[in-house]
Design a protein around this motif. Structure first.
Motif, PDB file in Angstrom:
ATOM      1  N   ARG A   1       6.773   3.435   8.183  1.00 38.00           N
ATOM      2  CA  ARG A   1       6.271   3.893   9.337  1.00 38.00           C
ATOM      3  C   ARG A   1       4.676   4.282   8.829  1.00 38.00           C
ATOM      4  O   ARG A   1       3.755   4.246   9.656  1.00 38.00           O
ATOM      5  N   LEU A   2       4.564   5.280   7.716  1.00 35.80           N
ATOM      6  CA  LEU A   2       3.518   5.563   7.143  1.00 35.80           C
ATOM      7  C   LEU A   2       2.460   4.451   6.915  1.00 35.80           C
ATOM      8  O   LEU A   2       1.181   4.457   7.063  1.00 35.80           O
ATOM      9  N   PHE A   3       2.811   3.271   6.389  1.00 37.87           N
ATOM     10  CA  PHE A   3       2.137   2.123   6.151  1.00 37.87           C
ATOM     11  C   PHE A   3       1.255   1.864   7.407  1.00 37.87           C
ATOM     12  O   PHE A   3      -0.040   1.593   7.532  1.00 37.87           O
ATOM     13  N   HIS A   4       2.085   1.434   8.177  1.00 39.89           N
ATOM     14  CA  HIS A   4       1.573   0.883   9.485  1.00 39.89           C
ATOM     15  C   HIS A   4       0.916   1.936  10.304  1.00 39.89           C
ATOM     16  O   HIS A   4      -0.056   1.645  11.196  1.00 39.89           O
TER      17      HIS A   4
ATOM     18  N   GLN B   1      -4.245   5.710  -9.025  1.00 34.14           N
ATOM     19  CA  GLN B   1      -2.913   5.494  -8.651  1.00 34.14           C
ATOM     20  C   GLN B   1      -2.915   4.063  -7.846  1.00 34.14           C
ATOM     21  O   GLN B   1      -1.807   3.336  -8.090  1.00 34.14           O
ATOM     22  N   MET B   2      -3.923   3.800  -7.041  1.00 35.99           N
ATOM     23  CA  MET B   2      -3.830   2.269  -6.342  1.00 35.99           C
ATOM     24  C   MET B   2      -3.504   1.261  -7.487  1.00 35.99           C
ATOM     25  O   MET B   2      -2.969   0.189  -7.530  1.00 35.99           O
TER      26      MET B   2
ATOM     27  N   ASP C   1      -0.607  -4.182  -0.144  1.00 35.87           N
ATOM     28  CA  ASP C   1       0.309  -4.315   0.677  1.00 35.87           C
ATOM     29  C   ASP C   1       1.469  -3.361   0.744  1.00 35.87           C
ATOM     30  O   ASP C   1       1.466  -2.730   0.055  1.00 35.87           O
ATOM     31  N   MET C   2       2.543  -3.833   1.565  1.00 38.45           N
ATOM     32  CA  MET C   2       3.702  -2.909   1.612  1.00 38.45           C
ATOM     33  C   MET C   2       4.575  -2.610   0.450  1.00 38.45           C
ATOM     34  O   MET C   2       4.625  -1.490   0.223  1.00 38.45           O
ATOM     35  N   PRO C   3       4.864  -3.830  -0.111  1.00 40.70           N
ATOM     36  CA  PRO C   3       5.358  -3.397  -1.451  1.00 40.70           C
ATOM     37  C   PRO C   3       4.646  -2.638  -2.599  1.00 40.70           C
ATOM     38  O   PRO C   3       5.279  -1.742  -3.188  1.00 40.70           O
ATOM     39  N   THR C   4       3.181  -2.854  -2.617  1.00 44.39           N
ATOM     40  CA  THR C   4       2.484  -2.071  -3.710  1.00 44.39           C
ATOM     41  C   THR C   4       2.433  -0.590  -2.965  1.00 44.39           C
ATOM     42  O   THR C   4       2.402   0.438  -3.986  1.00 44.39           O
ATOM     43  N   PHE C   5       2.405  -0.423  -1.686  1.00 46.01           N
ATOM     44  CA  PHE C   5       2.082   1.000  -1.085  1.00 46.01           C
ATOM     45  C   PHE C   5       3.508   1.803  -1.458  1.00 46.01           C
ATOM     46  O   PHE C   5       3.375   2.731  -1.696  1.00 46.01           O
ATOM     47  N   THR C   6       4.595   1.125  -1.527  1.00 46.88           N
ATOM     48  CA  THR C   6       5.744   1.829  -1.937  1.00 46.88           C
ATOM     49  C   THR C   6       5.879   2.418  -3.335  1.00 46.88           C
ATOM     50  O   THR C   6       6.363   3.445  -3.735  1.00 46.88           O
TER      51      THR C   6
END
Length: 756
Positions: A664-667, A573-574, A622-627
């Motif tokens: 919030r979850l990312f950080h 998934q990553m 990074d954050m955009p990929t995490f979403t």
């Protein structure tokens, strides 16, 4: 080895425009604007002497029909057979263009005079309106190059071909044509044997004014007499005098023959950068190399640390790398390139190739040639995944199966892995396998003829040693490698020592190798290699990604309560999230409102390390990929809706914008505050959430920590944000039960005072 092979997965076949740009060695930003059939010849009035008159008579007979191509900064010509004649002429080298008055009506001919006086005659074979249009575009492009013309004189002054031809003129004027030139003395200088390193360096000749490598100070590999340096230099001097030099060189058939015979040491670096196209990159980016070094002085990254480990293992047998001067030169080039291309950074084997190139090239020349090698000549060779090398090994094995079936069958029967020997050949361009004097001859041909040379030479090595391979004594990898090593050690020996013909006895094993490579395996063309690469590319992508997945899972410190198979699914998934982000629409916007990428791709997902540098060696998101990743594994992180056109229905997903919960979850999972998440961060974070199901107290505690930022209590504002997160997570629920629960939470929290 946790990176993934996106370079291969994203690979697209070059368009016809890109193929034209690559074939002429032009910078990538050049685009052909017009092309026209034409006939090319060179006219150089002899300056005196019978031999020059003969050269001129021979030159007038060398007229080639082909195609003339005009781009913004270059005028290019290729003969109809695509082999006999080739010209890449920068427009900033042109000083005058004349329309010739020919005796035949209807003939449209131009005389182009370059800065050193050489005249290129071009007969345009097209209708007059097309010829006029081509000339008008040429005129406009020439005007656009006026600023570049001002820097030309200083640039060519650093080319050895200018020094060589000027010395020839000076020697002829002084009547001293038999004397040895100063640069030759530099290249052949001997060094005292009983001095310490400082005295040794002081005794060496100074670095010449033109661009030269370490060989100008520490001697070039090989014996100049055995290499016939004087004879080669004389042949090249005659060729350059007639056919242009450095930026204006026109490649006639004798050019390739001279390359195959072997380049003179002092001219080798210049011909390499000319045939590869890196000379045009260096001209267009003057001063960039120095500015990169200056801008990153004192900075440290993972790449620079790896470079330091390999410096003393880079051709240690060469005298130049037994001194701090040589080591420092190698360090600067490798470090500068790692900063220019941080995603690639540094890869082992790159140090061997760069160390070899620096013997014949200056730092700046080597820097741009390395850029051309990694980007165009052997893409994917010097990367973490070594995807290009692995792909070419697959291609090479198939060529062996097709061209040398008996040898291939022997490898299969004895379970000998061909790649144990051939992979180092390709990866180091034979430099780390053969004696250097012979390896550089192969590099000469590689730069002039392209990557097919690596395959042709490899096939020739196997064919020449085929009898011994099939004799029954070579039955394992060790015996195969030893046989090849013994063969390489005898490349300078006679191929026919017992022949009664003295000429046959003078033929060396290396000369025989080149003859077999180019005559018997000349059928292996650039098109052949491209076709075979297309055939095996997808297979290699899958193999590399599977290996990367296994390595990433194996290198985790802890799997938590997940199994290896479950962690493998998280890894998949990553990978998918990274791929989707790279190809996201250009309208996609990051949470801070800045565009992800102007080319419709998200930036790579680096890890930020000390000093603000970026580490591309580990797969991180990074954050955009995490979403994207979160939307695939959590229903609350995506919106699902149905689209109907009256005939069919389809379901689509959309990622909500400005999700405070996702941020919030990312950080919260980014405990090291690196601005990106690794596979370990995500596995550990998911472990806490997934395996707390059925334990309300644990879930409530985790949700509290997510919003408290390490504090023991929540303020009323933080309670409101927690409530908003709950409402966001349950927004797609059909019932309204969650609304009452959230309302009760707010009421009870605000009923008290201060914090909760």
């Amino acid at each position: 080895m946790s990176t993934i092979a996106h370079s291969l997965r994203d690979y697209r076949e070059p368009t016809k425009v890109q193929q034209a740009v690559f074939s002429f060695g032009l910078p990538s930003e050049e685009i052909p604007q017009d092309e026209i059939p034409s006939v090319l010849s060179i006219s150089n009035p002899p300056s005196g002497g019978a031999s020059e008159a003969v050269d001129q008579a021979e030159q007038e007979d060398q007229v080639y029909a082909g195609k003339l191509i005009l781009s913004h900064s270059f005028l290019c010509f290729i003969s109809l057979d695509r082999r006999s004649c080739k010209m890449t002429l920068p427009l900033y080298c042109i000083r005058r263009v004349e329309r010739l008055n020919t005796s035949r009506s209807g003939v449209f001919a131009l005389a182009i005079v370059v800065w050193h006086g050489m005249r290129v005659i071009l007969q345009l074979n097209a209708l007059r309106p097309q010829c006029e249009s081509f000339c008008a575009l040429l005129r406009d492009n020439l005007r656009g190059q006026l600023s570049q013309m001002k820097t030309l004189k200083a640039f060519v002054a650093g080319c050895y071909s200018e020094v060589l031809l000027q010395e020839a003129i000076n020697d002829k004027t002084a009547g001293n044509s038999t004397g040895k030139d100063a640069s030759e003395k530099q290249g052949e200088a001997s060094t005292p044997g009983e001095k310490d390193q400082e005295d040794l360096i002081d005794a060496l000749p100074p670095q010449p004014d033109y661009h030269a490598g370490l060989g100008a100070r520490f001697k070039y590999p090989g014996d100049p007499r055995k290499l016939r340096e004087k004879s080669k230099m004389k042949l090249w001097k005659d060729y350059l005098r007639v056919h242009g030099r450095n930026l204006t060189l026109v490649r006639y058939p004798q050019f390739l023959r001279l390359v195959q015979v072997g380049l003179p040491n002092r001219l080798r670096g210049e011909i390499w950068e000319l045939t590869s196209g890196s000379m045009y990159m260096r001209f267009a980016n003057q001063g960039v190399y120095e500015s990169i070094l200056k801008a990153n002085e004192g900075k440290v990254s993972t790449s620079t640390e790896e470079i330091e480990k390999d410096l003393n293992r880079s051709l240690p047998e060469y005298a130049g790398y037994q001194t701090q001067e040589g080591i420092a030169t190698l360090r600067r080039v490798l470090t500068a390139y790692s900063w220019k291309n941080p995603e690639l950074g540094y890869c082992q084997a790159m140090n061997i190739v760069v160390a070899a190139i620096l013997i014949y090239m200056s730092e700046e020349q080597c820097f741009w040639l390395l850029d051309m090698l990694c980007d165009r000549l052997v893409p994917g060779y010097y990367t973490q995944s070594m995807s290009g090398t692995i792909l070419d090994q697959k291609v090479f094995e198939h060529l062996v199966q097709r061209s040398l079936p008996m040898i291939h069958d022997h490898f299969v029967e004895t379970d000998i892995q061909l790649s144990v020997a051939s992979l180092p050949w390709f990866l180091s361009l034979y430099i780390n396998s053969m004696p250097m004097v012979f390896a550089f001859r192969i590099v000469d041909c590689f730069m002039a003829m392209g990557p097919k040379v690596l395959f042709q030479v490899g096939l020739a090595i196997l064919k020449i040693n085929g009898e011994e391979l099939l004799s029954g004594t070579i039955t394992d990898d060790g015996a195969f490698i030893n046989m090849i090593k013994k063969y390489f050690a005898t490349l300078g020996d006679s191929a026919h020592p017992n022949s009664s013909n003295p000429r046959h006895r003078q033929i060396t094993n290396f000369q025989e190798l080149l003859v077999v490579a180019f005559r018997e395996f000349g059928v292996v063309t650039d098109d052949t290699i491209a076709s075979e690469r297309r055939r095996f590319r997808q297979e290699i992508v899958e193999e590399i990604e599977l290996f990367a997945k296994r390595s990433a899972v194996r290198n985790l410190k802890t799997l938590g309560r997940f199994t290896k198979e479950q962690v493998g699914l998280i890894y998949d998934q990553m990978v998918e999230a990274i791929y989707r982000t790279r190809h996201a629409p250009s309208s996609l916007v990051e949470r801070d409102g800045t565009a992800i990428d102007g080319h419709g791709k998200a930036p790579a997902s680096p890890a930020v390390i000390a000093g603000g540098a970026q580490d591309y060696k580990e797969m991180r998101i990074d954050m955009p990929t995490f979403t994207y990743f979160l939307a695939e594994i959590a229903t609350w992180a995506r919106d699902e809706f149905t689209i109907s056109n009256g005939f069919t229905e389809r379901f689509e997903r959309k990622i909500p914008e400005n999700s405070d919960m996702s941020r919030r979850l990312f950080h919260f999972w980014d405990r090291e505050q690196r601005g990106s998440l690794s596979l370990q961060d995500i596995v550990s974070g998911l472990d806490t959430i997934i395996f707390s199901r059925g334990e309300p107290d644990s879930a409530i505690e985790w949700f509290f920590k997510l919003h408290s930022r390490g504090k023991d209590a929540l303020t009323k504002d933080e309670v409101l944000r927690l409530s908003e997160s709950l409402l966001f997570m349950f927004r797609n629920e059909n019932s309204d039960g969650h609304l009452g629960a959230v309302s009760q939470l707010i009421t009870s929290s605000f009923g008290g005072s201060g914090s909760v």
